[in-house]
Scaffold this motif. Structure first.
Motif, short mmCIF file in Angstrom:
data_model
loop_
_atom_site.label_atom_id
_atom_site.label_comp_id
_atom_site.label_asym_id
_atom_site.label_seq_id
_atom_site.Cartn_x
_atom_site.Cartn_y
_atom_site.Cartn_z
N ASN A 77 0.68 -1.32 -0.07
CA ASN A 77 0.09 0.07 0.07
C ASN A 77 0.70 1.37 -0.08
N SER A 78 0.45 2.30 -0.96
CA SER A 78 1.10 3.49 -0.67
C SER A 78 0.23 4.58 -1.27
N GLN A 79 0.49 5.83 -1.18
CA GLN A 79 -0.45 6.75 -1.66
C GLN A 79 0.21 7.23 -3.27
N GLU A 80 1.12 6.75 -3.64
CA GLU A 80 1.67 6.86 -5.00
C GLU A 80 2.00 5.41 -5.76
N VAL A 81 0.95 4.75 -6.06
CA VAL A 81 0.70 3.65 -6.52
C VAL A 81 1.57 3.30 -7.78
N GLU A 82 1.33 4.20 -8.87
CA GLU A 82 1.96 4.21 -10.17
C GLU A 82 3.65 4.23 -9.78
N LYS A 83 4.02 5.15 -9.03
CA LYS A 83 5.37 5.24 -8.71
C LYS A 83 5.98 4.02 -8.05
N ALA A 84 5.25 3.42 -7.25
CA ALA A 84 5.69 2.31 -6.47
C ALA A 84 5.80 1.02 -7.69
N ALA A 85 4.98 0.84 -8.32
CA ALA A 85 4.84 -0.34 -9.18
C ALA A 85 6.07 -0.14 -10.56
N TYR B 173 -4.87 3.55 6.71
CA TYR B 173 -3.61 2.77 6.49
C TYR B 173 -2.89 2.92 5.08
N PRO B 174 -2.28 3.99 5.09
CA PRO B 174 -1.90 4.60 3.74
C PRO B 174 -0.46 3.45 3.41
N PHE B 175 0.21 2.95 4.06
CA PHE B 175 1.37 2.20 3.69
C PHE B 175 1.22 0.82 4.06
N GLU C 207 23.12 -18.15 7.33
CA GLU C 207 22.64 -18.91 5.81
C GLU C 207 22.32 -17.92 5.14
N PHE C 208 22.28 -16.59 5.21
CA PHE C 208 21.82 -15.54 4.30
C PHE C 208 22.35 -14.29 4.53
N HIS C 209 22.25 -13.28 3.79
CA HIS C 209 22.47 -11.91 3.86
C HIS C 209 21.07 -11.15 3.79
N LEU C 210 20.91 -10.22 4.53
CA LEU C 210 19.74 -9.35 4.56
C LEU C 210 20.04 -7.98 4.66
N ALA C 211 19.30 -7.11 4.07
CA ALA C 211 19.30 -5.70 4.04
C ALA C 211 17.80 -5.02 4.12
N TYR C 212 17.61 -3.82 4.64
CA TYR C 212 16.29 -3.33 4.77
C TYR C 212 16.43 -2.02 4.12
N LEU C 213 15.57 -1.44 3.09
CA LEU C 213 15.57 -0.34 2.54
C LEU C 213 14.08 0.26 2.78
N VAL C 214 13.94 1.55 1.96
CA VAL C 214 12.75 2.04 1.74
C VAL C 214 12.60 2.56 0.42
N ASP C 215 11.57 2.31 -0.37
CA ASP C 215 11.28 2.75 -1.69
C ASP C 215 11.20 4.09 -1.81
N PRO C 216 11.18 4.78 -3.13
CA PRO C 216 10.80 6.18 -3.23
C PRO C 216 9.38 6.91 -2.56
N THR C 217 8.61 5.74 -2.36
CA THR C 217 7.32 6.18 -1.98
C THR C 217 7.31 6.20 -0.55
N GLY C 218 8.19 5.61 0.38
CA GLY C 218 8.27 5.38 1.63
C GLY C 218 7.80 4.05 2.22
N LEU C 219 7.56 2.97 1.22
CA LEU C 219 7.37 1.72 1.55
C LEU C 219 8.62 1.02 2.00
N GLY C 220 8.75 0.29 3.17
CA GLY C 220 10.02 -0.34 3.81
C GLY C 220 9.87 -1.74 3.18
N VAL D 66 16.15 4.32 -0.15
CA VAL D 66 17.25 4.41 0.81
C VAL D 66 17.40 3.34 1.49
N ILE D 67 18.68 3.24 2.02
CA ILE D 67 19.10 2.12 2.69
C ILE D 67 18.84 2.38 4.15
N VAL D 68 18.00 1.52 5.00
CA VAL D 68 17.64 1.78 6.45
C VAL D 68 18.77 0.79 7.18
N ARG D 69 18.88 -0.33 6.65
CA ARG D 69 20.00 -1.02 7.38
C ARG D 69 20.73 -1.85 6.39
#
Length: 116
Positions: free
Chosen positions: A10-18, A60-62, A96-109, A86-89
């Motif tokens: 979910n976001s308020q900028e669906v086309e941008k997220a897609a 529930y905007p995001f 057994e794996f590598h993991l990273a957390y980011l936030v996309d241009p619309t604010g979705l983690g 944007v990199i959060v972590r």
């Protein structure tokens, strides 16, 4: 035991997220049905799930952070940041794996995971 079989981002900028997820991960985005854009994330003969992007309601905007498996976490992080993430972590190493957390241009983690 229950299995995750889909997701909704979910976001308020669906086309941008897609557009972001299509560019970074190669997802196929369907034409919108109401305010929901279905996505195919890969070959249905392989493990994984499909889902969609949706305009979140005012209360529930995001959406919910998910983990996306990638072949190369370093390449995926580079592509994502070049497309506005944007990199959060940054890349973390586990047994057994590598993991990273980011936030996309619309604010979705979201998380990216690469199995060893």
């Amino acid at each position: 035991m229950g299995r995750v079989v889909g997701f909704e981002l979910n976001s308020q900028e669906v086309e941008k997220a897609a557009a972001f997820y299509a560019k970074v991960f190669g997802w196929e985005v369907a034409a919108p049905n109401w305010e929901y854009w279905g996505v195919t994330t890969g070959d249905d003969n392989k493990s994984g799930i499909n889902g969609g992007n949706a305009k979140g309601p005012h209360d529930y905007p995001f959406g919910t952070r998910i983990q996306i498996e990638v072949d190369s976490i370093d390449e995926a992080i580079s592509k994502a940041t070049k497309n506005g993430a944007v990199i959060v972590r940054d890349k973390m190493e586990f047994d057994e794996f590598h993991l990273a957390y980011l936030v996309d241009p619309t604010g979705l983690g979201f998380g990216m995971i690469q199995n060893k």
